[in-house]
Write an enzyme that holds these catalytic residues in place. Structure first.
Site: not given
Ligand code: ATP
Length: 319
Positions: A116, A181, A314
């Site tokens: 995102r 994640k 968060r």
């Molecule tokens: P939110 O959804 O709470 O805003 P998020 O940081 O998890 O937060 P997303 O856009 O859902 O945001 O996912 C992108 C983020 O996920 C990246 O900035 C990185 O921190 C993390 N990420 C990137 N690649 C992977 C992966 N293969 N597995 C797990 N996490 C990843």
């Protein structure tokens, strides 16, 4: 280079001579290609004098035939790329080119996987699933309500089916195991949401990934959680079936029909959180979600509702 991989994917030893003969190139050209495989695709290759070359672990490539064999009732065509910028970007290009939805785009590797708000999704070769399902929406806004949460639920169910019992949801659309994640979801829309539009359901699932220094938050994979390597074609098939049944329920009864199930699986239900909206932060306690999938927060004793793609949750340090 991929032809070389086809030869090596069984995980057995192959001599440089045999590889050269099969590819019609010299042994030194084979050597160059092997180095390329290691550096570009990050695939460790064992080299043993007298025996030849062997992939550190065997590979099973994505295959439309294998996916179909595991899920005959899925009707959408599948397009598979070895390497692509992003499966969502490719899906949007295919919509633009007039391809009829539903259809599915998969890739072995993404060179610019999207999260995102311009964030990056780390997408190494042949280890994970990078999945973009395109749907045509002509039922107006109701069909979009809570859609990304529905996708999260389907992904979570698929992961549990594969033995990741701890998979759970984080509003709006993350799938976590504890605080790690395991999958990310990104919906992208083209057209007029009030009339006819296409929505791309973009899903990244960490399947057999065991190392990824570039991921800058805690993460896990199906393999790390269950201790076994997973057949990605099987996973893609099971995911398709879960999506199909969840999407059918959503289309027939709206998000209300899934609201309770979603809340029940929300990892942060009742927890003290901060909601980040750009530079603003709102502190509160998670009450749940409403019938459209918006977040319900108790903020200083007052219930407030939040929705929109720019919001991130968060956990508060004191929760
Ligand atoms: P939110 O959804 O709470 O805003 P998020 O940081 O998890 O937060 P997303 O856009 O859902 O945001 O996912 C992108 C983020 O996920 C990246 O900035 C990185 O921190 C993390 N990420 C990137 N690649 C992977 C992966 N293969 N597995 C797990 N996490 C990843």
């Amino acid at each position: 280079m991929l032809t070389l991989l086809e030869l090596l994917k069984d995980g057995r030893f192959h001599s440089g001579e045999a590889l050269g003969a099969a590819l019609g190139v010299s042994r030194s050209a084979v050597w160059k290609q092997l180095q390329h495989l290691e550096s570009e695709l990050n695939l460790p290759i064992h080299k043993v004098r007298g025996r030849g070359y062997q992939l550190a672990s065997p590979l099973v490539f994505l295959s439309a035939k294998e996916i179909e064999a595991n899920a005959a009732s899925l009707v959408w065509p599948v397009y598979i790329s070895d390497s692509i910028d992003s499966t969502n970007a490719e899906a949007l290009r295919l919509v633009d080119a007039g391809r009829t939805a539903p259809f599915l785009v998969l890739a072995e590797q993404q060179t610019a996987g999207r999260g995102r708000r311009g964030r990056k999704w780390v997408s190494p070769f042949a280890q994970n699933v990078y999945y973009s399902l395109v749907l045509r929406i002509d039922g107006g806004l109701r069909q979009l309500e809570g859609l990304s949460l529905v996708v999260g639920l389907a992904v979570m169910r698929c992961l549990r089916e594969l033995g990741v019992q701890g998979a759970a949801l984080k509003w709006p659309n993350d799938v976590l195991v504890g605080h790690k994640k395991i999958a990310g979801i990104l919906l992208e829309l083209v057209g007029d949401p009030a009339d006819i539009c296409h929505v791309v359901l973009g899903i990244g699932i960490n399947v057999n990934m065991q190392k990824a220094a570039e991921v800058d938050q805690e993460w896990t994979s199906v393999q790390l959680e269950t201790g076994s390597t997973v057949d990605r074609n099987y996973l893609v098939a099971r995911l398709g079936l879960q999506l199909q049944s969840h999407l059918q329920r959503h289309a027939a009864f709206g998000f209300t029909a899934l609201q309770e199930e979603w809340e029940h699986n929300h990892l942060w239900q009742g927890r003290a959180v901060s909601l980040i909206a750009g530079v603003n932060q709102i502190d509160g306690v998670v009450l749940g979600i409403d019938h459209q999938g918006a977040l319900r927060l108790d903020v200083d004793g007052v219930e407030k509702i939040y929705s929109g793609g720019e919001l991130s949750l968060r956990l508060r340090d004191d929760s």
